[in-house]
Design an enzyme around this catalytic site. Structure first.
Site, PDB file in Angstrom:
ATOM      1  N   TYR A 115       0.968  -0.990   0.069  1.00  0.00           N
ATOM      2  CA  TYR A 115       0.031  -0.007   0.027  1.00  0.00           C
ATOM      3  C   TYR A 115       0.915   1.321   0.109  1.00  0.00           C
ATOM      4  O   TYR A 115       1.907   1.429   0.737  1.00  0.00           O
ATOM      5  CB  TYR A 115      -0.848  -0.035   1.428  1.00  0.00           C
ATOM      6  CG  TYR A 115      -1.762   1.324   1.334  1.00  0.00           C
ATOM      7  CD1 TYR A 115      -2.895   1.307   0.319  1.00  0.00           C
ATOM      8  CD2 TYR A 115      -1.519   2.284   2.413  1.00  0.00           C
ATOM      9  CE1 TYR A 115      -3.540   2.522   0.611  1.00  0.00           C
ATOM     10  CE2 TYR A 115      -2.351   3.330   2.431  1.00  0.00           C
ATOM     11  CZ  TYR A 115      -3.282   3.370   1.691  1.00  0.00           C
ATOM     12  OH  TYR A 115      -4.110   4.701   1.706  1.00  0.00           O
ATOM     13  N   ASP A 141       9.425   2.612  -0.650  1.00  0.00           N
ATOM     14  CA  ASP A 141       8.308   3.383   0.262  1.00  0.00           C
ATOM     15  C   ASP A 141       8.529   2.955   1.759  1.00  0.00           C
ATOM     16  O   ASP A 141       7.943   1.770   2.098  1.00  0.00           O
ATOM     17  CB  ASP A 141       7.087   2.916  -0.406  1.00  0.00           C
ATOM     18  CG  ASP A 141       5.960   3.590   0.433  1.00  0.00           C
ATOM     19  OD1 ASP A 141       6.255   4.482   1.427  1.00  0.00           O
ATOM     20  OD2 ASP A 141       4.721   3.400   0.332  1.00  0.00           O
ATOM     21  N   LYS A 177       4.737   8.637   8.864  1.00  0.00           N
ATOM     22  CA  LYS A 177       4.575   7.929  10.200  1.00  0.00           C
ATOM     23  C   LYS A 177       5.778   8.300  11.344  1.00  0.00           C
ATOM     24  O   LYS A 177       5.534   9.423  12.082  1.00  0.00           O
ATOM     25  CB  LYS A 177       4.461   6.628  10.068  1.00  0.00           C
ATOM     26  CG  LYS A 177       3.137   6.237   9.196  1.00  0.00           C
ATOM     27  CD  LYS A 177       2.705   4.762   8.954  1.00  0.00           C
ATOM     28  CE  LYS A 177       1.528   4.775   8.362  1.00  0.00           C
ATOM     29  NZ  LYS A 177       1.340   4.186   7.111  1.00  0.00           N
TER      30      LYS A 177
HETATM   31  C1  LIG Z   1       0.683   4.426   5.880  1.00  0.00           C
HETATM   32  C2  LIG Z   1       1.291   4.268   4.348  1.00  0.00           C
HETATM   33  C3  LIG Z   1       1.290   5.047   3.459  1.00  0.00           C
HETATM   34  C4  LIG Z   1       0.038   6.272   3.100  1.00  0.00           C
HETATM   35  O1  LIG Z   1       0.424   7.195   4.148  1.00  0.00           O
HETATM   36  P1  LIG Z   1      -0.574   8.243   4.708  1.00  0.00           P
HETATM   37  O2  LIG Z   1      -0.057   9.261   5.752  1.00  0.00           O
HETATM   38  O3  LIG Z   1      -1.568   7.589   5.402  1.00  0.00           O
HETATM   39  O4  LIG Z   1      -1.035   9.039   3.489  1.00  0.00           O
HETATM   40  C5  LIG Z   1       2.034   4.746   2.151  1.00  0.00           C
HETATM   41  N1  LIG Z   1       2.980   3.955   2.361  1.00  0.00           N
HETATM   42  C6  LIG Z   1       2.936   3.007   3.279  1.00  0.00           C
HETATM   43  C7  LIG Z   1       3.822   2.049   3.152  1.00  0.00           C
HETATM   44  C8  LIG Z   1       2.229   3.175   4.352  1.00  0.00           C
HETATM   45  O5  LIG Z   1       2.128   2.343   5.349  1.00  0.00           O
END
Ligand SMILES: *Cc1c(COP(=O)(O)O)cnc(C)c1O
Length: 428
Positions: free
Chosen positions: A143, A238, A266
């Protein structure tokens, strides 16, 4: 469930789609209704009805120090009295960018944004600008946020053009995204044989954390690095979830890899809305206003988020921070699997630093199809059993469990004791 929660939920569902502002919070993955949280302290959240839960969701990853850590709270408190957001450069933005560049050697420059979604969206834009190519390659089960190019699932057959994974995503946009199975190096090579001259970037979670925790098999990330280099595409790591959670800095880099662009969010924001895309100067200098790739944000690098992120990174960068946290995470993950097996339940886990996933499947899965074979019905029962025991596990079998430095050995032990009782009642 208390009356307050019931009526709040009724009010919520009237004014918020599905009662929530992000789908997983609705408990649709496990059934039932979510509780409403009133406050959080250390490893605990306290619901509106007064129930205290030991929290393993931790804001879906950012809160590696637990809720309301004194250093983070103090930094926010100090900053809030001086102003929150200026739209004028502040020292704090420079300091957070320097911290990231200092922690990750492939990072020369950083652009701060407000979410992981913005970070990956912008990273793709840079990659398309650098290469002049339209397509991107992603992996099923990873994701990367909710923008159009990445809300895409695999079409039929291997290495084919993607199809929208959400209503409202135009097919021509989804078709530019190729999706292949995670941990499948051959599929990566095949996709490049078919479309290599049109692929701008490969985007991958170097440890997948959005289908449970699924680590890369040896050679998988290396193949991505090799193939992107050979075809002149960019490799985007990512690390929105895994960055600074698995180890201090980049997960790809500690494995000896050299992504072109790294996306972060995060943990670097300590629970404030923050994201970043970062990498070599030759790529980041293409971003406006120094280059032609437009990307902007009213709240980007806002002072409050920067202060919170810097305060958290300052704590976690201590040399002895990660080892005990990772060990406690291992004790929990391994302990859960042992106790499940003791009661005749097929279970396994994968761990990456301070996150892990418990899978109700004998073999820990290595791709999305295998994750889909885990016993979701059993997970639902486990989730509700744990919740009744005052322990909040992720409300979906496909989310990772996040352990924080605030979780003590006693918390872990209490969790295992509760799990043992829950497993004893589950059908083995
Ligand atoms: C949470 C997440 C996203 C999206 O981040 P948001 O701050 O929720 O937009 C993108 N990539 C990864 C790997 C994630 O875990």
């Amino acid at each position: 469930m208390g009356g307050t929660t019931e009526s709040l939920w009724q009010r919520a569902t009237k004014v918020l789609p599905g009662g929530v502002n992000s789908p997983v919070r609705s408990f649709r993955g496990v059934g039932g209704q979510p509780f409403f949280v009133r406050e959080g302290h250390g490893p605990y959240v306290i619901a509106e009805d007064g129930t205290r839960y030991l929290d393993y969701v931790m804001g879906y990853g950012p809160l590696i120090l637990g809720h309301a850590h004194p250093r983070v709270v103090e930094a926010i408190r100090e900053q809030v009295g001086r102003g929150i957001s200026f739209g004028i450069p502040t020292r704090l933005e420079v300091e957070l960018a320097e911290e990231l560049a200092g922690a990750i050697s492939v990072v020369d420059m950083v652009r701060l944004v407000n979410s992981g979604t913005e970070a990956t969206m912008s990273a793709l834009r840079v990659a398309r600008a650098v290469t002049g190519r339209p397509r991107v390659l992603k992996f099923s089960g990873c994701y990367h946020g909710h923008h159009d190019s990445l809300l895409v699932k695999a079409g039929s057959g291997a290495a084919t053009m993607g199809v929208p994974d959400s209503a409202g995503v135009p097919e021509p946009i989804a078709a530019l995204t190729l999706t292949v199975p995670y941990n499948d190096s051959d599929a990566v090579r095949q996709a490049f044989r078919n479309y290599g001259k049109e692929i701008a970037a490969v985007i991958v979670e170097p440890v997948a954390g959005n289908m449970g925790t699924v680590p890369p098999v040896p050679g998988f990330l290396e193949t991505i690095e090799e193939v992107t280099k050979a075809y002149g595409a960019l490799w985007i790591s990512d690390e929105v979830m895994a960055g600074f959670r698995v180890n201090y800095g980049s997960v790809a880099e500690v494995r000896g890899l050299h992504p072109d662009i790294i996306t972060l969010a995060k943990v670097i924001g300590a629970g404030m809305p923050v994201g970043a895309y970062a990498g070599k100067r030759e790529y980041l200098s293409l971003v406006a206003p120094s280059g032609p790739v437009y990307q902007a944000g009213t709240f980007s690098g806002n002072a409050l988020a920067m202060a919170a992120g810097l305060a958290q990174l300052n704590v976690v960068k201590a040399p002895d921070f990660y080892a005990p946290l990772v060990e406690r995470t291992r004790l929990l993950a391994q302990g859960l699997v042992e106790r499940a097996k003791r009661h005749g339940i097929a279970a396994s886990y994968h761990q990456a630093g301070a996150m892990f996933a418990l899978f109700f499947r004998a073999q820990a899965p290595l791709n999305f199809d295998e994750v889909m074979e885990t016993d979701a019905a059993l997970y639902r029962q486990y989730f509700h059993g744990m919740l009744s025991a005052g322990i909040f596990m992720p409300p979906s079998p496909y989310e990772s469990v996040f352990v924080s430095a605030a979780h003590s050995d006693e918390d872990i032990e209490r969790t295992l004791v509760a799990a043992d009782r829950v497993f004893a009642r589950l059908p083995g």
